[in-house]
Each structure stands twice: as structure tokens, then as C-alpha cells.
Design a protein around this motif. Structure first.
Motif, PDB file in Angstrom:
ATOM      1  N   ASN A  71       0.753  -1.298  -0.128  1.00  0.00           N
ATOM      2  CA  ASN A  71      -0.045   0.207  -0.131  1.00  0.00           C
ATOM      3  C   ASN A  71       1.060   1.393   0.077  1.00  0.00           C
ATOM      4  N   TRP A  72       0.946   1.894  -1.261  1.00  0.00           N
ATOM      5  CA  TRP A  72       2.062   3.132  -1.356  1.00  0.00           C
ATOM      6  C   TRP A  72       1.585   4.183  -0.335  1.00  0.00           C
ATOM      7  N   ARG A  73       0.470   4.292   0.024  1.00  0.00           N
ATOM      8  CA  ARG A  73      -0.102   5.390   0.952  1.00  0.00           C
ATOM      9  C   ARG A  73       0.272   5.204   2.324  1.00  0.00           C
ATOM     10  N   GLN A  74       0.870   3.893   2.536  1.00  0.00           N
ATOM     11  CA  GLN A  74       0.824   3.652   4.146  1.00  0.00           C
ATOM     12  C   GLN A  74       1.580   2.358   4.057  1.00  0.00           C
ATOM     13  N   LEU A  75       3.109   2.603   4.116  1.00  0.00           N
ATOM     14  CA  LEU A  75       3.895   1.392   4.208  1.00  0.00           C
ATOM     15  C   LEU A  75       3.648   0.597   5.457  1.00  0.00           C
ATOM     16  N   ASP A  76       3.812  -0.827   5.410  1.00  0.00           N
ATOM     17  CA  ASP A  76       3.447  -1.502   6.718  1.00  0.00           C
ATOM     18  C   ASP A  76       4.847  -1.867   7.254  1.00  0.00           C
ATOM     19  N   HIS A  77       4.515  -2.728   8.413  1.00  0.00           N
ATOM     20  CA  HIS A  77       5.487  -2.742   9.380  1.00  0.00           C
ATOM     21  C   HIS A  77       6.754  -3.470   8.738  1.00  0.00           C
ATOM     22  N   ASP A  78       6.326  -4.512   7.648  1.00  0.00           N
ATOM     23  CA  ASP A  78       7.630  -5.283   7.085  1.00  0.00           C
ATOM     24  C   ASP A  78       8.397  -4.286   6.322  1.00  0.00           C
ATOM     25  N   ALA A  79       7.819  -3.244   5.446  1.00  0.00           N
ATOM     26  CA  ALA A  79       8.401  -2.518   4.638  1.00  0.00           C
ATOM     27  C   ALA A  79       9.307  -1.190   5.273  1.00  0.00           C
ATOM     28  N   HIS A  80       8.739  -0.907   6.462  1.00  0.00           N
ATOM     29  CA  HIS A  80       9.449  -0.127   7.324  1.00  0.00           C
ATOM     30  C   HIS A  80      10.570  -0.784   7.935  1.00  0.00           C
ATOM     31  N   GLN A  81      10.583  -2.054   8.273  1.00  0.00           N
ATOM     32  CA  GLN A  81      11.769  -2.716   8.878  1.00  0.00           C
ATOM     33  C   GLN A  81      12.645  -2.858   7.617  1.00  0.00           C
ATOM     34  N   PHE A  82      12.238  -3.329   6.719  1.00  0.00           N
ATOM     35  CA  PHE A  82      13.225  -3.417   5.409  1.00  0.00           C
ATOM     36  C   PHE A  82      14.081  -2.023   5.322  1.00  0.00           C
ATOM     37  N   LEU A  83      13.314  -0.807   5.286  1.00  0.00           N
ATOM     38  CA  LEU A  83      13.901   0.526   5.015  1.00  0.00           C
ATOM     39  C   LEU A  83      14.646   0.858   6.178  1.00  0.00           C
ATOM     40  N   ALA A  84      14.763   0.353   7.194  1.00  0.00           N
ATOM     41  CA  ALA A  84      15.278   0.745   8.504  1.00  0.00           C
ATOM     42  C   ALA A  84      16.728   1.223   8.384  1.00  0.00           C
ATOM     43  N   ASP A  85      17.448   0.452   7.345  1.00  0.00           N
ATOM     44  CA  ASP A  85      18.885   0.720   7.290  1.00  0.00           C
ATOM     45  C   ASP A  85      19.255   1.049   5.930  1.00  0.00           C
ATOM     46  N   LYS A  86      18.136   1.216   5.080  1.00  0.00           N
ATOM     47  CA  LYS A  86      18.428   1.932   3.794  1.00  0.00           C
ATOM     48  C   LYS A  86      18.574   3.411   3.762  1.00  0.00           C
ATOM     49  N   LEU A  87      19.684   3.819   3.181  1.00  0.00           N
ATOM     50  CA  LEU A  87      19.833   5.369   2.763  1.00  0.00           C
ATOM     51  C   LEU A  87      18.723   6.018   2.004  1.00  0.00           C
ATOM     52  N   VAL A  88      18.319   5.455   1.005  1.00  0.00           N
ATOM     53  CA  VAL A  88      17.460   6.062   0.217  1.00  0.00           C
ATOM     54  C   VAL A  88      17.732   7.654  -0.110  1.00  0.00           C
ATOM     55  N   ALA A  89      18.926   7.667  -0.562  1.00  0.00           N
ATOM     56  CA  ALA A  89      19.326   9.284  -0.704  1.00  0.00           C
ATOM     57  C   ALA A  89      19.013   9.937  -1.883  1.00  0.00           C
ATOM     58  N   LEU A  90      18.726  11.359  -1.819  1.00  0.00           N
ATOM     59  CA  LEU A  90      18.446  11.783  -2.733  1.00  0.00           C
ATOM     60  C   LEU A  90      19.571  11.642  -4.000  1.00  0.00           C
TER      61      LEU A  90
END
Ligand SMILES: C[S@@+](CC[C@H](N)C(=O)[O-])C[C@H]1O[C@@H](n2cnc3c(N)ncnc32)[C@H](O)[C@@H]1O
Length: 118
Positions: A30-49
Motif C-alpha cells: 500500500n503505497w499510501r501507508q507502508l506496513d511494518h515489514d516495509a518499514h523494517q526493510f527500509l530501516a537501514d536503507k539510505l534512500v538518498a536523494l
């Protein structure tokens, strides 16, 4: 420092693509509201500009003659470095002080720029 951060960011791109391709394929995102799994996956990702977007923010700060910037979503600080360099240029030209306030939700990410300089 930027080279190192962008290198770390690039090293995570394949995992990011794989994760979101898999989740989108499974129809569980759900792109409007990422779930717990997605948040956990992203927790160490820079996703830099991307460099061009970071440079745009830098130029925007120069054009606005910004001396106070609040950044929502600092991550490891790629954009923060761009903002800070612009604020430094504006502040030095004006003879005053400047400040960039970074805000980061993930504690482990917030810890990275707090350790600057490395
Ligand atoms: C796209 S990344 C930011 C990249 C960073 N600006 C850079 O260029 O390196 C978005 C960041 O916003 C953070 N974030 C998400 N929601 C937030 C919130 N409500 N408050 C603070 N940070 C948040 C995420 O943890 C993530 O690190």
C-alpha cells in the motif's frame, strides 16, 4: 564523505528494487501507508536523494539565500551535506550564522550524521 555515502546508497539499490518488485508483484504493497515489514526493510536503507535532486536543493537554498533550513528525513545525511554547504555559503556571504536542523525517524539512521566527521 558524499562519495562514501553515495557508494553505500548504490550498494543498496539492488535489494531495494528486489524488495519492492516482489511486494508489488505479490500485491501486498500500500503505497499510501507502508506496513511494518516495509518499514523494517527500509530501516537501514539510505534512500538518498539522487545527485541532481540534492544539487537542486542546494541551488534552491542559494537562490532563497537560506540561512535556516529544517530537513524532514535526514537518513544518513546526503541531502543534509548539500543543504549545509549552501547555508554556509549564504551565511559567510552575509556575515552571519546559519543552521540546518535534520530530523530523522529511525534512531540508527539518525546516529550516522551525529557521528560526523567520521
Ligand atoms: C528518502 S529518505 C531521505 C533521504 C535523505 N534526505 C538523503 O538525501 O540522504 C526518507 C527518510 O525520512 C525518514 N522519515 C520518514 N518519516 C519520517 C518522519 N515522520 N519524521 C522524520 N523522518 C522520517 C525515513 O526514515 C527516511 O530515512
Amino acid at each position: 564523505m558524499l562519495d562514501r555515502l553515495y557508494s553505500a546508497d548504490s550498494g543498496q539499490q539492488a535489494d531495494l528494487t528486489q524488495y519492492f518488485t516482489d511486494r508489488a508483484g505479490a500485491g501486498t504493497l500500500n503505497w499510501r501507508q507502508l506496513d511494518h515489514d516495509a518499514h523494517q526493510f527500509l530501516a537501514d536503507k539510505l534512500v538518498a536523494l539522487d545527485p541532481d535532486k540534492a544539487l537542486f536543493c542546494h541551488r534552491l537554498c542559494l537562490a532563497l539565500r537560506a540561512t535556516r533550513v529544517v530537513e524532514a528525513g535526514t537518513s544518513h545525511g546526503v541531502s543534509t551535506l548539500h543543504l549545509a554547504q549552501a547555508v554556509r555559503l549564504v551565511s559567510e556571504a552575509g556575515g552571519g550564522d546559519g543552521v540546518v536542523i535534520g530530523i530523522e525517524y529511525e534512531p540508527d539512521k539518525a546516529a550516522v550524521p551525529r557521528r560526523w566527521p567520521p
